[in-house]
Design an enzyme around this catalytic site. Structure first.
Site, PDB file in Angstrom:
ATOM      1  N   ARG A  19       1.024  -1.095  -0.066  1.00 13.21           N
ATOM      2  CA  ARG A  19      -0.062  -0.102   0.150  1.00 13.21           C
ATOM      3  C   ARG A  19       0.883   1.289   0.073  1.00 13.21           C
ATOM      4  O   ARG A  19       2.181   1.184   0.139  1.00 13.21           O
ATOM      5  CB  ARG A  19      -0.939  -0.205   1.004  1.00 13.21           C
ATOM      6  CG  ARG A  19      -0.345  -0.343   2.504  1.00 13.21           C
ATOM      7  CD  ARG A  19      -1.030   0.377   3.477  1.00 13.21           C
ATOM      8  NE  ARG A  19      -0.873   1.788   3.354  1.00 13.21           N
ATOM      9  CZ  ARG A  19       0.219   2.602   3.656  1.00 13.21           C
ATOM     10  NH1 ARG A  19       1.286   1.808   4.235  1.00 13.21           N
ATOM     11  NH2 ARG A  19       0.213   3.662   3.392  1.00 13.21           N
ATOM     12  N   ALA A  21       1.051   4.990  -2.313  1.00 11.35           N
ATOM     13  CA  ALA A  21       0.782   5.346  -3.788  1.00 11.35           C
ATOM     14  C   ALA A  21       2.395   4.943  -4.399  1.00 11.35           C
ATOM     15  O   ALA A  21       2.336   4.218  -5.542  1.00 11.35           O
ATOM     16  CB  ALA A  21       0.640   6.785  -4.140  1.00 11.35           C
ATOM     17  N   ARG A  62      -6.436  -0.956  -7.657  1.00  8.01           N
ATOM     18  CA  ARG A  62      -6.884   0.225  -6.787  1.00  8.01           C
ATOM     19  C   ARG A  62      -7.212   1.313  -7.870  1.00  8.01           C
ATOM     20  O   ARG A  62      -6.375   1.528  -8.315  1.00  8.01           O
ATOM     21  CB  ARG A  62      -6.025   0.468  -5.785  1.00  8.01           C
ATOM     22  CG  ARG A  62      -5.964  -0.685  -4.622  1.00  8.01           C
ATOM     23  CD  ARG A  62      -5.212  -0.104  -3.290  1.00  8.01           C
ATOM     24  NE  ARG A  62      -6.007   0.848  -2.368  1.00  8.01           N
ATOM     25  CZ  ARG A  62      -5.587   1.320  -1.554  1.00  8.01           C
ATOM     26  NH1 ARG A  62      -4.177   1.250  -1.129  1.00  8.01           N
ATOM     27  NH2 ARG A  62      -6.592   2.149  -0.755  1.00  8.01           N
ATOM     28  N   CYS A 132      -1.745   9.203   8.205  1.00  7.91           N
ATOM     29  CA  CYS A 132      -1.710   8.162   7.124  1.00  7.91           C
ATOM     30  C   CYS A 132      -0.123   7.700   7.186  1.00  7.91           C
ATOM     31  O   CYS A 132       0.404   8.112   8.303  1.00  7.91           O
ATOM     32  CB  CYS A 132      -2.377   8.363   5.843  1.00  7.91           C
ATOM     33  SG  CYS A 132      -2.468   6.816   5.044  1.00  7.91           S
ATOM     34  N   ASP A 201      -1.857  10.564  -3.280  1.00  7.75           N
ATOM     35  CA  ASP A 201      -2.134   9.690  -4.062  1.00  7.75           C
ATOM     36  C   ASP A 201      -2.396   9.974  -5.707  1.00  7.75           C
ATOM     37  O   ASP A 201      -2.129   9.600  -6.550  1.00  7.75           O
ATOM     38  CB  ASP A 201      -3.392   8.816  -3.752  1.00  7.75           C
ATOM     39  CG  ASP A 201      -3.149   7.817  -2.470  1.00  7.75           C
ATOM     40  OD1 ASP A 201      -3.062   8.544  -1.324  1.00  7.75           O
ATOM     41  OD2 ASP A 201      -2.898   6.891  -2.899  1.00  7.75           O
ATOM     42  N   LYS A 212      -5.470  10.231   1.679  1.00  5.52           N
ATOM     43  CA  LYS A 212      -6.117   9.458   2.666  1.00  5.52           C
ATOM     44  C   LYS A 212      -7.154  10.193   3.093  1.00  5.52           C
ATOM     45  O   LYS A 212      -7.197  11.439   3.767  1.00  5.52           O
ATOM     46  CB  LYS A 212      -5.169   9.014   3.781  1.00  5.52           C
ATOM     47  CG  LYS A 212      -5.642   8.140   4.881  1.00  5.52           C
ATOM     48  CD  LYS A 212      -6.486   6.811   4.280  1.00  5.52           C
ATOM     49  CE  LYS A 212      -5.700   5.868   3.250  1.00  5.52           C
ATOM     50  NZ  LYS A 212      -6.596   4.970   2.646  1.00  5.52           N
ATOM     51  N   LYS A 237       2.712  11.011  -9.278  1.00 10.49           N
ATOM     52  CA  LYS A 237       1.402  11.261  -8.652  1.00 10.49           C
ATOM     53  C   LYS A 237       0.597  12.588  -9.314  1.00 10.49           C
ATOM     54  O   LYS A 237      -0.483  12.655  -8.807  1.00 10.49           O
ATOM     55  CB  LYS A 237       1.631  11.577  -7.291  1.00 10.49           C
ATOM     56  CG  LYS A 237       2.189  10.244  -6.733  1.00 10.49           C
ATOM     57  CD  LYS A 237       2.550  10.453  -5.406  1.00 10.49           C
ATOM     58  CE  LYS A 237       3.312   8.987  -4.823  1.00 10.49           C
ATOM     59  NZ  LYS A 237       3.975   9.374  -3.573  1.00 10.49           N
TER      60      LYS A 237
HETATM   61  C1  RUB Z   1      -1.887   5.812   1.503  1.00  7.82           C
HETATM   62  C2  RUB Z   1      -1.817   7.352   1.366  1.00  7.82           C
HETATM   63  C3  RUB Z   1      -0.474   7.943   1.367  1.00  7.82           C
HETATM   64  C4  RUB Z   1      -0.162   8.214  -0.133  1.00  7.82           C
HETATM   65  C5  RUB Z   1       1.269   8.707  -0.111  1.00  7.82           C
HETATM   66  O1  RUB Z   1      -3.050   5.327   1.439  1.00  7.82           O
HETATM   67  O2  RUB Z   1      -2.927   7.943   1.496  1.00  7.82           O
HETATM   68  O3  RUB Z   1      -0.575   9.086   2.063  1.00  7.82           O
HETATM   69  O4  RUB Z   1      -0.344   7.008  -0.761  1.00  7.82           O
HETATM   70  O5  RUB Z   1       2.125   7.609   0.233  1.00  7.82           O
HETATM   71  P1  RUB Z   1      -3.247   3.535   1.699  1.00  7.82           P
HETATM   72  P2  RUB Z   1       3.431   7.636  -0.395  1.00  7.82           P
HETATM   73  O6  RUB Z   1      -2.746   3.184   2.841  1.00  7.82           O
HETATM   74  O7  RUB Z   1      -4.734   3.405   1.316  1.00  7.82           O
HETATM   75  O8  RUB Z   1      -2.573   3.096   0.385  1.00  7.82           O
HETATM   76  O9  RUB Z   1       4.087   8.766   0.066  1.00  7.82           O
HETATM   77  O10 RUB Z   1       4.108   6.474   0.292  1.00  7.82           O
HETATM   78  O11 RUB Z   1       3.569   7.404  -1.854  1.00  7.82           O
END
Ligand code: RUB
Length: 311
Positions: A19, A21, A62, A132, A201, A212, A237
């Site tokens: 999990r 992004a 997803r 998150c 995301d 999140k 992103k």
């Molecule tokens: C994870 C989430 C993170 C982003 C960024 O949601 O919202 O804030 O994905 O993360 P979930 P990163 O747990 O539902 O995947 O910086 O690690 O890409």
């Protein structure tokens, strides 16, 4: 028999065993690489048809994190561009494998660059709130700590999946003072908070940030209390089709993540909603920290046009 890398990764992403992004993008690309290298194809066209199908499946795991289709599409574009060239299947496989390696390397470097750029925005004595679990955010905190800065972090639990516990645990292990708080306590503590720092995301062309569920409420509270609101995100992103007016799909997950099955049985008339993400409007965001530098949300469209000229 070993499981097909596409099916295995699809399930791991869908079930959130992989999990975040950035991680899901790298996992999907790694699955494509493994799939191509372990499968026999009789022609370049067959390889292309099959990798296209594999890519579609991964992208459907997803719906919200655009890093997933952005990364998969990058690999598919290499297969598409080269399939009609006069090269062998082995050579096409190598080109695809190299594009996968390139994405993974670039993604890891991007996080490091964000850590360097973002940690400069943290000053001694800062109190920062995060929500998150984001690799980009954790990398900024880790870098700031390594460079000798003293700051404290409030981490929201992030119901219903409690990703905040992950963040709190990692930051504490790195020697950072951490307070884990219920999501609903964000406003109570916000008056102490200098900065909010969250990941993303997807980022829309108007600078709105999808992250999140609960992020936008925190942004609203930060705005009320005049705390800064920062987002850290790699440029994969950025959501290219939002430039064409498309909306970002918000994933709805199972009600059983919110309440146990037995509770639903006892309360059949209650409909439980479980949206996984929400949208924070650009007015509530001060800056977006990317590996290419810092942008105000209103400026993100220029970077998007440069990086994704054909959305
Ligand atoms: C994870 C989430 C993170 C982003 C960024 O949601 O919202 O804030 O994905 O993360 P979930 P990163 O747990 O539902 O995947 O910086 O690690 O890409």
């Amino acid at each position: 028999m070993a499981e097909d890398p596409i099916d295995e990764t699809f399930r791991m992403i869908r079930d959130m065993r992989i999990r975040g992004a950035g991680r899901i993008a790298r996992a999907a690309v790694k699955a494509l690489k493994d799939y191509v290298s372990t499968t026999d194809f009789s022609s370049n066209q067959e390889l292309y048809d099959k990798i296209l199908r594999a890519g579609m499946k991964l992208k459907s795991a997803r719906p919200t994190a655009v890093s997933l289709p952005n990364a998969v599409n990058l690999v598919l574009s290499v297969a598409k561009k080269n399939r009609e060239r006069n090269i062998s299947v082995k050579e096409l496989k190598e080109l695809i494998s190299e594009s996968c390696n390139h994405f993974i390397r670039t993604s890891e470097r991007a996080i490091q660059a964000i850590a360097n750029i973002g940690s400069k925005r943290i000053v001694d004595g800062d109190i920062i709130l995060t929500h998150c679990n984001s690799e980009a955010v954790t990398a900024i905190f880790t870098n700031a700590k390594k460079s000798g800065k003293n700051f404290e972090v409030y981490v929201t639990e992030t119901r219903p999946r409690y990703q905040g516990r992950l963040t709190a645990s990692v930051l504490a292990k790195r020697g950072i003072t951490v307070y884990l708080i219920p999501d609903s306590a964000a406003r109570l503590y916000m008056h102490k908070v200098d900065k909010v720092l969250v990941g993303a995301d997807a980022i829309a062309s108007n600078g709105a940030v999808v992250n999140k569920i609960g992020t936008s409420q925190i942004a609203l509270v930060a705005h009320e209390s005049r705390s800064r609101f920062y987002v850290a995100a790699e440029t994969y992103k950025l959501h290219p089709t939002t430039m064409l007016g498309e909306l970002v799909e918000i994933e709805q997950r199972s009600p059983f993540e919110v309440v146990p099955r037995s509770w639903i049985k006892e309360n059949p008339k209650v409909q439980v909603k479980n949206p996984a993400f929400d949208v924070t409007p650009p007015e509530y965001i001060d800056i977006i920290i990317t590996e290419q530098g810092i942008y105000p949300p209103q400026g993100i469209v220029f970077l998007m046009r440069e990086l994704y000229p054909e959305p």
